[in-house]
Design an enzyme around this catalytic site. Structure first.
Site, mmCIF file in Angstrom:
data_model
loop_
_atom_site.group_PDB
_atom_site.id
_atom_site.type_symbol
_atom_site.label_atom_id
_atom_site.label_comp_id
_atom_site.label_asym_id
_atom_site.label_seq_id
_atom_site.Cartn_x
_atom_site.Cartn_y
_atom_site.Cartn_z
ATOM 1 N N ARG A 65 0.837 -1.212 0.000
ATOM 2 C CA ARG A 65 0.000 0.000 0.000
ATOM 3 C C ARG A 65 0.867 1.254 0.000
ATOM 4 O O ARG A 65 0.420 2.336 -0.359
ATOM 5 C CB ARG A 65 -0.988 -0.009 1.177
ATOM 6 C CG ARG A 65 -1.903 1.210 1.204
ATOM 7 C CD ARG A 65 -3.221 0.995 1.945
ATOM 8 N NE ARG A 65 -3.089 0.237 3.173
ATOM 9 C CZ ARG A 65 -2.475 0.670 4.284
ATOM 10 N NH1 ARG A 65 -1.948 1.880 4.313
ATOM 11 N NH2 ARG A 65 -2.403 -0.102 5.346
ATOM 12 N N TYR A 118 -17.273 14.247 -17.059
ATOM 13 C CA TYR A 118 -17.655 12.835 -16.974
ATOM 14 C C TYR A 118 -18.748 12.698 -15.905
ATOM 15 O O TYR A 118 -18.659 13.325 -14.847
ATOM 16 C CB TYR A 118 -16.411 12.030 -16.604
ATOM 17 C CG TYR A 118 -16.665 10.577 -16.366
ATOM 18 C CD1 TYR A 118 -17.000 9.728 -17.420
ATOM 19 C CD2 TYR A 118 -16.577 10.032 -15.092
ATOM 20 C CE1 TYR A 118 -17.229 8.385 -17.204
ATOM 21 C CE2 TYR A 118 -16.805 8.687 -14.864
ATOM 22 C CZ TYR A 118 -17.141 7.868 -15.927
ATOM 23 O OH TYR A 118 -17.368 6.546 -15.702
ATOM 24 N N ASP A 183 -8.745 16.954 -16.736
ATOM 25 C CA ASP A 183 -9.033 15.563 -17.078
ATOM 26 C C ASP A 183 -8.782 15.429 -18.577
ATOM 27 O O ASP A 183 -9.535 15.948 -19.399
ATOM 28 C CB ASP A 183 -10.476 15.202 -16.716
ATOM 29 C CG ASP A 183 -10.790 13.719 -16.951
ATOM 30 O OD1 ASP A 183 -10.141 13.117 -17.827
ATOM 31 O OD2 ASP A 183 -11.688 13.177 -16.276
ATOM 32 N N LYS A 208 -9.287 3.785 -20.059
ATOM 33 C CA LYS A 208 -9.688 4.074 -21.429
ATOM 34 C C LYS A 208 -8.501 3.877 -22.384
ATOM 35 O O LYS A 208 -8.054 2.777 -22.551
ATOM 36 C CB LYS A 208 -10.265 5.485 -21.487
ATOM 37 C CG LYS A 208 -11.261 5.797 -20.342
ATOM 38 C CD LYS A 208 -12.517 4.962 -20.377
ATOM 39 C CE LYS A 208 -13.352 5.045 -19.097
ATOM 40 N NZ LYS A 208 -13.657 6.386 -18.609
#
Ligand SMILES: *Cc1c(COP(=O)(O)O)cnc(C)c1O
Length: 398
Positions: A65, A118, A183, A208
């Site tokens: 982590r 989005y 973005d 994407k």
């Protein structure tokens, strides 16, 4: 020796692979460890302190982590493609956006955001879920809307789903010392590099184009060293980690990113022109047709119009549903930027979480379909769309 800066296509192939000869490998090692042996406690403690504080690496990774070498390799490669000092990867684009908002909370009580975004980004910002407020502004209002409590400015260009473009450099100028997050998912670093235009944070849904093959959910933020440390602190504390296998697959996809983006873009231009001439189609939103806001930026801010387009059918919702049911080659599915052509209905799917009024203002209508043009042969893509449009017309006539 003069320093030769490689072409971005060369960087895509070689970034994050600089140490292969020294390691004696030809493909990146995949490290799936969750924990790492600490044989020297003092070194372990120093490493732990450094990583929890946001360091990019330490002598010992300690725990996955805090650090993973495979994820770090992808981050370094992506930073080279974006021209940023660093990058931080997350479990998804939304985990990346959440980390940016949580890190921004230390700087102020609200962000300024420009619609359309989005759907889930819009929803997250509008909900106030993360304890930071949102003021919605138009791009030209950014300068006057900023006050001492503004933590960040958030824009998306090209925008999902209307493909409207925003002048990044103009927003950066208006924002002054307030960091601007772009973005850039639809553009990829192949077509647009917001850092060079002054953006502080460049966010991608790596799900994407960066992944490109429909098999990884991931997000990444390219930024400077200081923001990267803040984002790593948030990531270590909240755990929105990218799994190393996902990072491996993303890194594997980078060498072909430019090829995929350019082929899909060439296909999209042809498809957009043919759709615009089809009698069932009311309008096509595509920067390459000049039919979106600030389309001229596709040739300056961007190195081309990209491969996403939206088109509205005269037949409204029923026609859109019929086209989605009739496609055979294209996949009727949300998501985008995959090697295969994807078609979806924003009002019914991706933008459902956005209230109806905002949808209408953003041009997301009942008859609007969003097409992510793939890298298949363009004549096959067109033949499929044509038969689906015919099927929709017959459904309406019947
Ligand atoms: C998909 C998408 C996101 C969200 O990314 P996930 O990986 O699905 O969490 C954010 N921004 C844009 C523009 C997107 O297309």
């Amino acid at each position: 020796m003069t320093h030769h800066r490689p072409h971005p296509d060369t960087l895509g192939v070689h970034a994050g692979r600089e140490d292969f000869a020294a390691l004696g490998v030809h493909a990146p090692p995949l490290d799936l460890s969750t924990t790492y042996p600490v044989t020297d406690l003092d070194e372990g403690t120093a490493s732990f302190d450094a990583l929890v504080g946001g360091a990019a690496r330490a002598a010992n990774p300690i725990y996955a982590r805090l650090h993973n070498p495979t994820v770090a390799r992808f981050e370094q490669a992506l930073a080279q493609l974006e021209g940023s000092r660093d990058a931080v990867a997350f479990a998804s684009g939304m985990a990346a956006m959440s980390a940016c908002l949580l890190a921004a909370r230390q700087r102020g009580g609200h962000v300024l955001a420009v619609r359309p975004l989005y759907g889930t980004s819009d929803h997250l910002l509008a909900s106030g879920l993360l304890g930071i407020g949102t003021r919605w502004v138009r791009p030209e209002e950014v300068g006057s809307a900023i006050d001492g409590d503004t933590a960040m400015v958030i824009i998306e260009t090209p925008a999902n789903s209307t493909l409207d473009l925003i002048d990044i450099a103009a927003v950066v100028r208006a924002a002054g010392t307030v960091p601007v997050l772009v973005d850039s998912t639809f553009a990829t670093p192949v077509l647009q590099q917001p850092v060079a235009l002054g953006a502080t944070l460049v966010l991608h849904s790596a799900t994407k184009f960066l992944g490109g093959h429909g098999d990884v959910i991931a997000g990444v933020v390219a930024c400077d060293t200081e923001w990267a440390a803040a984002l790593r602190q948030v990531r270590a504390a909240t755990g929105g980690l990218l799994h190393p296998l996902g990072a491996y697959l993303l890194h594997r996809g980078l060498p072909t990113l430019s090829l995929r983006v350019h082929k899909a873009q060439a296909n999209a231009q042809v498809v957009a022109e043919r759709l615009a001439a089809h009698p069932a189609v009311a309008r096509v939103c595509y920067p390459g047709l000049g039919t979106v806001a600030n389309a001229h930026l596709a040739g300056s801010q961007m190195r081309g119009p990209g491969s996403l387009l939206a088109f509205e059918l005269h037949g409204g919702h029923a026609a859109a549903a019929a086209v989605m049911a009739a496609v055979r080659l294209a996949t009727p599915a949300v998501s985008l930027g995959s090697v295969d052509t994807l078609i979806q209905h924003p009002a019914g799917l991706t933008h459902r979480v956005v209230d109806a009024q905002t949808q209408a203002r953003c041009g997301i209508t009942a008859g609007l379909l969003r097409l992510s043009v793939g890298i298949e042969d363009v004549e096959d893509i067109w033949a499929d769309l044509l038969q689906a449009l015919d099927a929709a017309r017959e459904a309406k006539a019947a």
